[in-house]
Design an enzyme around this catalytic site. Structure first.
Site, short mmCIF file in Angstrom:
data_model
loop_
_atom_site.label_atom_id
_atom_site.label_comp_id
_atom_site.label_asym_id
_atom_site.label_seq_id
_atom_site.Cartn_x
_atom_site.Cartn_y
_atom_site.Cartn_z
CB ALA A 1 -0.91 0.01 1.22
CB CYS A 2 0.71 4.29 -2.12
SG CYS A 2 1.61 5.83 -2.35
CG PHE A 3 -1.44 6.67 1.64
CD1 PHE A 3 -1.32 8.03 1.85
CD2 PHE A 3 -2.08 6.25 0.48
CE1 PHE A 3 -1.84 8.95 0.96
CE2 PHE A 3 -2.59 7.16 -0.42
CZ PHE A 3 -2.48 8.51 -0.18
#
Length: 276
Positions: free
Chosen positions: A147-149
């Protein structure tokens, strides 16, 4: 004051959204359009992955289909982003523009000032944290998640110590393209159901870590902020942060035609999206 173009596009397909960003980059590299700030949303809601991610290994495509989500690979790096209750921005400007430092890291910081001012415009106590030290990187990072965040950038935008925006950058044809996701609301359970993990226990652990390190605007604002209000705030924020006047203009016919072709031949194809 220098004028840049401001483009607010209607909700677009995953392939068109990525194609439009590239079409603007090409048009700007040829001197046909000025530096551009674009805001956009997605139809349908979409999972995008970074250029270097391994699609089949990292993404649960059965879940993507079951939730009627779009899917696309970005031309930029970074990890998976769920584009749903969020606002996506892109900034396209020449590498040799006087406002752009030659360093990738410092250029990223300058562009991200637009985000900082946008969050502050919404009344949030946002700050930009330099991740120069290993200690800071560790604070905002969670290795092992797609996940990017969960993944820190060079400068992190944080509110109350949690990440509120994720951005990525590419440079092609002498032009910087930085785009990113501004979280208004988020379904964390949905996002993590779209990613593959070795076990449910690992998924739960990663999800808990994610919740501790990422936050949405509406979780910290104390009042409900709509998409329209966010667009207005970040419009002001980018103008202030970049020190420019943003003039509202549409895409050119040439950009639109180029984007349709790029969507058809690249961003809408399995060859591009599943290439790794």
């Amino acid at each position: 004051m220098e004028q840049w173009r401001y483009v607010l596009t209607e909700p677009m397909s995953p392939a068109m959204n990525m194609a439009v960003d590239e079409a603007i980059l090409v048009a700007h590299s040829e001197g046909k359009v000025p530096p551009t700030v674009r805001f956009y949303t997605w139809d349908p809601a979409t999972l995008s992955i970074g250029y270097f991610q391994k699609a089949e290994k990292e993404i649960n495509f059965d879940a993507v289909r079951a939730n009627n989500l779009g899917f696309v690979r970005r031309a930029t790096g970074g990890r998976a982003v769920l584009h749903d209750a969020e606002l996506t921005y892109s900034v396209i400007v020449s590498e040799d523009h006087p406002k752009m430092p030659s360093s990738v890291t410092e250029a990223y910081k300058i562009i991200s000032l637009g985000l900082l001012h946008g969050f502050q415009q919404l009344g949030l106590k946002a700050e930009m944290v330099s991740l120069a030290s290993e200690e800071e990187k560790e604070k905002y990072s969670s290795p092992g998640s797609s996940a990017c965040f969960d993944s820190p950038s060079w400068y992190e935008l944080v509110v109350e110590g949690k990440k509120v925006a994720g951005s990525a950058q590419t440079r092609q044809k002498g032009v910087i393209l930085q785009h990113g996701s501004i979280l208004i609301d988020m379904d964390v359970d949905l996002l993590f159901s779209l990613l593959n993990f070795p076990s449910d226990r690992v998924r739960e652990r990663m999800m808990e870590s994610f919740r501790q390190k990422a936050v949405t605007i509406n979780e910290v604002s104390g009042r409900h902020i709509s998409l329209a209000e966010a667009i207005e705030a970040f419009h002001i924020g980018f103008a202030t942060g970049l020190g420019v006047q943003l003039v509202t203009e549409p895409l050119t016919r040439e950009e639109t035609e180029m984007a349709r072709e790029l969507a058809r031949t690249r961003y809408g194809t399995d060859e591009w999206n599943l290439r790794r």
